[in-house]
Design a protein around this motif. Structure first.
Motif, PDB file in Angstrom:
ATOM      1  N   PHE B 197       0.828  -1.201   0.000  1.00 63.34           N
ATOM      2  CA  PHE B 197       0.000   0.000   0.000  1.00 63.34           C
ATOM      3  C   PHE B 197       0.868   1.260   0.000  1.00 63.34           C
ATOM      4  O   PHE B 197       0.713   2.166   0.819  1.00 63.34           O
ATOM      5  CB  PHE B 197      -0.942  -0.029   1.206  1.00 63.34           C
ATOM      6  CG  PHE B 197      -2.153   0.848   1.052  1.00 63.34           C
ATOM      7  CD1 PHE B 197      -2.929   0.802  -0.092  1.00 63.34           C
ATOM      8  CD2 PHE B 197      -2.523   1.726   2.058  1.00 63.34           C
ATOM      9  CE1 PHE B 197      -4.050   1.617  -0.235  1.00 63.34           C
ATOM     10  CE2 PHE B 197      -3.643   2.547   1.928  1.00 63.34           C
ATOM     11  CZ  PHE B 197      -4.402   2.492   0.775  1.00 63.34           C
ATOM     12  N   SER B 198       1.822   1.291  -0.962  1.00 58.41           N
ATOM     13  CA  SER B 198       2.578   2.514  -1.235  1.00 58.41           C
ATOM     14  C   SER B 198       3.009   2.438  -2.688  1.00 58.41           C
ATOM     15  O   SER B 198       2.910   1.383  -3.317  1.00 58.41           O
ATOM     16  CB  SER B 198       3.810   2.628  -0.332  1.00 58.41           C
ATOM     17  OG  SER B 198       4.929   1.976  -0.917  1.00 58.41           O
ATOM     18  N   ILE B 229      16.683   1.200   7.885  1.00 62.62           N
ATOM     19  CA  ILE B 229      15.290   0.743   8.041  1.00 62.62           C
ATOM     20  C   ILE B 229      14.667   1.314   9.307  1.00 62.62           C
ATOM     21  O   ILE B 229      15.361   1.532  10.312  1.00 62.62           O
ATOM     22  CB  ILE B 229      15.219  -0.805   8.082  1.00 62.62           C
ATOM     23  CG1 ILE B 229      13.758  -1.271   7.909  1.00 62.62           C
ATOM     24  CG2 ILE B 229      15.815  -1.363   9.376  1.00 62.62           C
ATOM     25  CD1 ILE B 229      13.625  -2.770   7.716  1.00 62.62           C
ATOM     26  N   LYS B 230      13.379   1.585   9.241  1.00 60.95           N
ATOM     27  CA  LYS B 230      12.612   1.936  10.436  1.00 60.95           C
ATOM     28  C   LYS B 230      11.286   1.175  10.407  1.00 60.95           C
ATOM     29  O   LYS B 230      10.804   0.793   9.342  1.00 60.95           O
ATOM     30  CB  LYS B 230      12.322   3.439  10.488  1.00 60.95           C
ATOM     31  CG  LYS B 230      13.508   4.297  10.943  1.00 60.95           C
ATOM     32  CD  LYS B 230      13.058   5.731  11.208  1.00 60.95           C
ATOM     33  CE  LYS B 230      14.218   6.703  11.304  1.00 60.95           C
ATOM     34  NZ  LYS B 230      15.098   6.502  12.465  1.00 60.95           N
ATOM     35  N   VAL B 231      10.723   0.965  11.588  1.00 62.81           N
ATOM     36  CA  VAL B 231       9.366   0.437  11.648  1.00 62.81           C
ATOM     37  C   VAL B 231       8.428   1.561  11.213  1.00 62.81           C
ATOM     38  O   VAL B 231       8.582   2.700  11.646  1.00 62.81           O
ATOM     39  CB  VAL B 231       9.009  -0.042  13.075  1.00 62.81           C
ATOM     40  CG1 VAL B 231       7.596  -0.612  13.106  1.00 62.81           C
ATOM     41  CG2 VAL B 231      10.016  -1.077  13.557  1.00 62.81           C
ATOM     42  N   GLY B 232       7.509   1.246  10.312  1.00 60.79           N
ATOM     43  CA  GLY B 232       6.598   2.266   9.800  1.00 60.79           C
ATOM     44  C   GLY B 232       5.202   1.710   9.630  1.00 60.79           C
ATOM     45  O   GLY B 232       4.845   0.695  10.236  1.00 60.79           O
ATOM     46  N   CYS B 233       4.443   2.364   8.790  1.00 61.17           N
ATOM     47  CA  CYS B 233       3.055   1.968   8.548  1.00 61.17           C
ATOM     48  C   CYS B 233       2.580   2.678   7.287  1.00 61.17           C
ATOM     49  O   CYS B 233       3.220   3.627   6.836  1.00 61.17           O
ATOM     50  CB  CYS B 233       2.178   2.344   9.739  1.00 61.17           C
ATOM     51  SG  CYS B 233       2.326   4.064  10.246  1.00 61.17           S
ATOM     52  N   PRO B 234       1.467   2.222   6.703  1.00 61.82           N
ATOM     53  CA  PRO B 234       0.939   2.939   5.537  1.00 61.82           C
ATOM     54  C   PRO B 234       0.862   4.419   5.866  1.00 61.82           C
ATOM     55  O   PRO B 234       0.377   4.793   6.932  1.00 61.82           O
ATOM     56  CB  PRO B 234      -0.450   2.323   5.349  1.00 61.82           C
ATOM     57  CG  PRO B 234      -0.315   0.940   5.892  1.00 61.82           C
ATOM     58  CD  PRO B 234       0.619   1.067   7.063  1.00 61.82           C
ATOM     59  N   ASN B 235       1.369   5.252   4.973  1.00 62.26           N
ATOM     60  CA  ASN B 235       1.485   6.684   5.268  1.00 62.26           C
ATOM     61  C   ASN B 235       0.468   7.481   4.465  1.00 62.26           C
ATOM     62  O   ASN B 235       0.425   7.421   3.235  1.00 62.26           O
ATOM     63  CB  ASN B 235       2.905   7.159   4.956  1.00 62.26           C
ATOM     64  CG  ASN B 235       3.096   8.616   5.296  1.00 62.26           C
ATOM     65  OD1 ASN B 235       2.776   9.494   4.495  1.00 62.26           O
ATOM     66  ND2 ASN B 235       3.580   8.885   6.497  1.00 62.26           N
TER      67      ASN B 235
END
Lengths: 366, 366
Positions: B197-198, B229-235
């Motif tokens: 979803f990006s 790297i980082k922990v992320g989420c749909p932006n």
């Protein structure tokens, strides 16, 4: 305020009363049918003691309402539900399990019979609209099935009758449990039903106009002052003490109504067919496998969480299920909760059942 | 941590990776398919700039997966979806709108064709299982339809290919967009799909064993260090800039796929019938009423909220719809969002459209 708890979006709806909850200092929200529902105001315990003594107003708009109307409405309702609707009466509401073709619970709504061709289904937490629509179409009932914008306010607690009769008149005192009536407020009709998700006596008010909703909310708060009204919400302690099950917490589509004590709301001897009936009959022949148990236990350790969502239950070292909605009960001075488990395994209730890897002992199973 | 945001319960599930999100300092959660989904880590803007430059790992277990198997699986899938599945190929995934009998969108999942008799449906935010089950049974397909425990991790961002090939080997570089392959990790198979979803390029990993999930998550974090790297989420910023729609935010069951630019994923000329086809054909004859518009506007006031959920859009003082997912776009230095509205009303794009009671002007409509 809700912004601090949740990332709000169109997917998660606030209600016309969210602002009122926030003003009253709501501490926690959950999401129920994609809608905000408050879960704690002061503390679970303090909310509980207030609820069983006074009166509270609850925003339960999360109880989404589906409307079923038309010539085939009753036929559709009879096909959808396990409860015998052949003698359904207008003006009465019915707690009614609904299952899939395998007999698994899809929801446990309250059904309002407005007229014999007009029903409202007030949902617990699962999306039933797609199910009802699919059945309505594929089985060619072609009733009018619609999601509504109905808003529900609950007035719960021992002083609820005094409060509500002050607003809507003395005649409301004659309303019996699971009966409802149309009333007028600000020239618009609304439904008042003697139902609600507590055992402290109370009412649910179903209305459609959000402006009237706020007017009524504020009037109830004003008139309720003398009864020590507070804004509240369904209280976990009160509901577990009184054996009110919560769909998605205690039972899911993996459980039949007979697995969790809801068999009394089903009729396997109806003269008509309904979804799940043949599957439930087959299971009845061999005997329903599971049952729901109430667990009570003492807690010996220092930290005293007010509740646990889930605790694995062990019998002789083997996990036999997960206890749900475990909460500290002031009434019993114990932790209490529910357990759906195999009847065979639970045959000897004098065995010890050890929870959470030996931390607890079950002292009683009802 | 999640306890501070939400009242947790069995109804709202955490995931095996919730602890990892919490460790990474998640700031906000939302609920998606009754499951926690992080929405902000550092800030929407900071998460955005990191996503478009580096690589992120996302917990998207909220993308619940339904499995459809058996002899009639393909027939059922063809009957359920608007996309032409007559030439569906195993190893490919398909973005596929699914509608009700009136043509209203029920979900916009990604369908994975594992084999011609084995499909996975990775859901956006609506309970499709009841719908699929009802159709499967009442239309007598009797395919095996099950809710699964599949866990989905997304690896998104321009450095995702470098990172994932470091773990799963160089061959993954040949994986094309919307293709997937089985790989092995810790002796168990999992699916890696070039989807997500990006629009920053990336992968989704579908696996079933939660222990392996955590092992893999931690390995990805370890190997990802050199790629920042980082922990992320749909932006939200990234998805709106790139026109990725979100079911429940932009479109609901009141909109057809043709109302929101998803007509290209539907085929009204299939040689077979499917749900909604006849209704969509009828609407096509008279012309689909609505369309989706991208809105861009400047903001003149002092407070600068990073986003608005909804803003009413006015044309000459009359509300013509609600703009959704409005977010500040660093790329365009404007607020951007979506609007589904009547084509007739939107006929003259040079008119001014005033949002939020005169506060804003739409400067551009695409």
């Amino acid at each position: 305020m809700s912004n601090d708890f949740f990332s709000t979006s169109n997917r998660i709806k606030s209600t016309p009363f969210t602002s009122r909850n926030n003003m009253a200092g709501v501490k926690k929200y959950s999401v129920y049918n994609n809608t905000l529902i408050p879960t704690v105001f002061r503390s679970l315990k303090s909310d509980y003691f207030h609820l069983i003594k006074h009166v509270q107003i609850w925003d339960v708009c999360c109880q989404k309402v589906i409307e079923v109307r038309g010539n085939n409405a009753l036929s559709l309702m009879k096909y959808l539900f396990c409860r015998d609707f052949s003698k359904i009466v207008s003006g009465k509401s019915y707690y009614a399990p609904i299952v899939n073709f395998e007999g698994g619970l899809l929801n446990d709504p309250v059904v309002f019979c407005v007229e014999k061709d007009h029903f409202l289904i007030s949902l617990s937490d699962s999306d039933l609209f797609n199910w009802v629509s699919a059945i309505n179409h594929t089985k060619e009932f072609y009733a009018d099935v619609n999601e509504t914008d109905i808003l529900t306010i609950a007035i719960q607690g021992p002083k609820s009758e005094k409060l509500i009769s002050k607003i809507f008149g003395e005649e409301i005192k004659f309303l019996k449990y699971f009966n409802f009536k149309k009333f007028f407020f600000n020239k618009e009709s609304l439904i008042i039903s003697k139902t609600g998700f507590s055992k402290q006596s109370g009412y649910e008010i179903l209305l459609t106009n959000p402006n009237n909703g706020i007017l009524l909310w504020d009037l109830i708060m004003e008139k309720g002052k003398e009864f020590n009204i507070k804004v509240g919400c369904p209280n976990m302690i009160e509901r577990v003490e009184n054996n009110l099950l919560s769909y998605g917490n205690e039972m899911t589509n993996k459980d039949t109504p007979y697995d969790c004590g809801l068999g009394k709301f089903c009729n396997l001897e109806t003269e008509y067919e309904y979804i799940g009936k043949s599957s439930l009959l087959k299971q009845k022949q061999v005997g329903f496998e599971k049952d729901i148990f109430k667990i009570h236990f003492n807690y010996e350790f220092d930290d005293q969480p007010i509740f646990f969502n889930n605790l694995p239950v062990f019998k002789k070292g083997i996990e036999i299920g997960k206890a749900t909605s475990i909460v500290w009960s002031p009434k019993y001075s114990k932790y209490i909760g529910f357990l759906i488990a195999s009847k065979k395994i639970m045959n000897n209730l004098n065995d010890y059942y050890i929870l959470d890897k030996g931390k607890f002992e079950v002292s009683e199973i009802l």
